[in-house]
Design an enzyme around this catalytic site. Structure first.
Site, PDB file in Angstrom:
ATOM      1  N   CYS A 135      -1.915   9.247   4.108  1.00 21.44           N
ATOM      2  CA  CYS A 135      -1.955   8.874   2.687  1.00 21.44           C
ATOM      3  C   CYS A 135      -3.280   9.306   2.082  1.00 21.44           C
ATOM      4  O   CYS A 135      -3.372   9.547   0.891  1.00 21.44           O
ATOM      5  CB  CYS A 135      -1.756   7.378   2.547  1.00 21.44           C
ATOM      6  SG  CYS A 135      -2.949   6.450   3.500  1.00 21.44           S
ATOM      7  N   GLU A 164       0.863  -1.191   0.000  1.00 18.46           N
ATOM      8  CA  GLU A 164       0.000   0.000   0.000  1.00 18.46           C
ATOM      9  C   GLU A 164       0.893   1.232   0.000  1.00 18.46           C
ATOM     10  O   GLU A 164       1.761   1.375   0.860  1.00 18.46           O
ATOM     11  CB  GLU A 164      -0.936  -0.028   1.206  1.00 18.46           C
ATOM     12  CG  GLU A 164      -1.935  -1.166   1.116  1.00 18.46           C
ATOM     13  CD  GLU A 164      -2.635  -1.257  -0.231  1.00 18.46           C
ATOM     14  OE1 GLU A 164      -3.132  -0.229  -0.733  1.00 18.46           O
ATOM     15  OE2 GLU A 164      -2.657  -2.352  -0.820  1.00 18.46           O
TER      16      GLU A 164
END
Ligand code: NAP
Length: 517
Positions: free
Chosen positions: A320, A286
């Protein structure tokens, strides 16, 4: 029988009792700073001469902890310990493995504010963000425990006369878990507990910015009864020990969360078959984002501005999922921009230990340098509306003003590259269609939000806004375990959907046994 999963509620810091408890927790953690910590390999404390020094980004002279630093020798020892523990841990019934997570969740609940205080001191989250980080870590334990129990039950297969067919999910082997610093407890706990509850064992290499909070978790798992060697804790430089672990022939999988650059490197190194390696390594990666909020004409500008400010500047923009680009229909552009600038100017920047602080320091000297560099680029590429400077303090902390830059081109650097700090870029669009096209014009695809009152526009965003986590008429941060499984498209990663029902399958391999009677 276990109750249905429910998310942990957040601590209400408007309540004076909770305020006092948080002040005490921070005071307690301050008395614990500066200690020395070992590596943990096979349940044993392993000392080493080289040290990683973790400091408070709000007062860098304050040492949070000194860690032994791993070398390829200790990494090899950790791998051997994990391989050995896998022999027994992989055979422990799923429900027993799940109970370790439930126990860990209970311990974290009891130590909730103390853990939040470690996060405040080690990485500079404000009270609310630090508390949410711990709540999410608890959620991961509770959720994955239940998921493991669910997938260990007999799985539905189409019946076939004269045979019994059975599908079970087996663990993979030894995994390397590499988390980032920005959710120093939640992401570390999520990737690690998902791995081990499936029967795998791991070498956990925390971020060099936040090894102390990771260590707290390792000790909690020990207290929860996890056998030695199931988690081997190996702080060390990513570039030194990371490559060694990723390339090791006995590494079965890598669970990584972090930047695009490191994620791609891991993916490449893991793809190369090593001598003696008998499987294809699995990489769950990720990575970064360049997340947009798009605003239609006709929406409530106050509502939109609130969502934008919270998404852009929560934890100093170091999520993020943080909004780093706002793309606004030309009819509402000036209005939304003015309200966002007004909201941004009200943000309280200060030490994370102070309950009034909304924005604490950024994570490190290197983050500080990189963000300030982007601000200078932004001043040339757009119109600086507010912020744009570092804030100096007596303690020399890494504080930066929340910054808004208007009128950027959709292809400018500040509109394309992940800045990972409190810098928000405004882009004007002539139409909803164009706003969506700009929203999709980066290499990333993590989160996004779209505000509109037009049903057709919302449906179009659902279909065409190409991100893993899309929010309509709300902010683009704050995904909750079980409710918003999380993961991104394109260069944002493998879309693993952490906190979702499919996640554990990434850490297992399915075996089918057919017996003909
Ligand atoms: P990073 O620099 O990529 O580091 C992440 C981890 O990788 C750290 O533990 C780091 O260790 C390690 N590492 C560095 N080089 C390595 C190598 N060659 N081999 C193996 N491991 C290596 O990222 P970060 O600064 O910690 O985190 C910020 C990034 O994470 C942002 O890009 C953000 O968008 C992303 N992120 C993504 C998600 C998501 O769900 N998509 C969630 C959170 C954060 P050292 O600390 O020792 O270098």
């Amino acid at each position: 029988m276990l109750s249905e999963f429910r998310n942990e509620s957040f601590t209400d810091f408007s309540c004076p009792v909770n305020q006092e408890a948080m002040v005490s927790a921070i005071a307690y953690v301050k008395t614990q700073l500066g200690k020395e910590y070992p590596l943990v390999i096979g349940g044993e404390a392993v000392e080493s001469s080289a040290a990683i020094i973790s400091t408070n980004p709000g007062a860098p002279q304050e040492v949070v902890g000194r860690f032994a630093k791993s070398t390829s020798q200790s990494a090899e020892a950790a791998m051997q310990a994990a391989l050995s523990a896998f022999q027994s841990w992989s055979k422990v019934p799923a429900v027993q493995r799940a109970r370790c997570l439930l126990k860990a969740a209970a311990i974290m609940r009891r130590r909730r504010l103390e853990l939040a205080a470690w996060i405040i001191c080690e990485i500079g989250k404000n009270w609310v963000e630090a508390d949410a980080d711990v709540a999410e870590a608890i959620d991961f334990c509770e959720f994955y425990a239940r998921e493991m129990i669910r997938i260990s039950q007999p799985q539905p297969l189409v019946p076939s006369d004269g045979e019994e067919n059975d599908l079970t999910y087996l663990p993979l082997g030894v995994g390397i878990v590499i988390p980032p610093w920005n959710f120093p407890l939640a992401i570390l706990v999520g990737m690690t507990t998902a791995s081990i509850v499936c029967g795998n064992t791991v070498v956990l290499k925390p971020s060099s910015e936040t090894p102390v909070i990771g260590y707290q978790f390792v000790k909690i798992m020990e207290e929860a009864g996890l056998p030695p060697g199931v988690i081997n804790y190996l702080p060390g430089s990513g570039s030194e020990v990371g490559d060694f672990l990723v390339q090791h022939p006995k590494t079965r999988f890598v669970a990584f969360t972090g930047s695009k650059e490191v994620g791609l490197r891991i993916n490449e190194l893991a793809a190369k078959t090593q001598s003696g390696q008998i499987w294809i390594k699995r990489v769950v990666s990720e990575m970064g984002g360049k997340d947009s909020i798009i605003i239609d004409s006709g929406v409530d500008a106050d509502l939109a501005a609130d969502g934008i400010v919270a998404s852009a500047f929560g934890f100093q923009g170091q999520k993020c999922s943080a909004c780093s680009r706002v793309i606004v229909h030309k009819d509402l552009y000036d209005q939304v921009l003015a309200k966002v600038v007004a909201g941004t100017k009200k943000i309280v920047v200060g030490p994370a230990e102070d309950k009034r602080t909304f924005m604490g320091p950024v994570a490190s000297q290197s983050a500080y340098n990189s963000i300030l560099k982007y601000i200078e680029i932004g001043k040339k590429e757009g119109r600086l509306m507010c912020g744009g400077e570092a804030i100096s303090t007596a303690q020399g902390g890494f504080f930066i003003q929340p910054t808004v830059i208007a009128d950027a081109s959709p292809t400018s650097r500040i509109a394309q590259e992940e800045i990972f700090g409190p810098v928000l870029t405004f882009i004007k669009a002539n139409s909803w269609q164009q706003a969506l096209e700009i929203g999709n014009n980066t290499e990333f695809g993590l989160t996004g939000a779209a505000y509109s009152t037009d049903r057709r526009h919302l449906e179009q965003a659902r279909a065409e806004f190409h991100v893993g986590n899309l929010y309509l008429n709300r902010k683009c941060t704050g995904a909750l375990v079980g409710i918003h499984p999380f993961g991104g498209f394109n260069m944002s990663g493998t879309d693993s959907k952490g906190g979702g029902r499919d996640y554990l399958l990434l850490f297992t391999q399915a075996k089918v046994v057919c017996e003909r009677f």
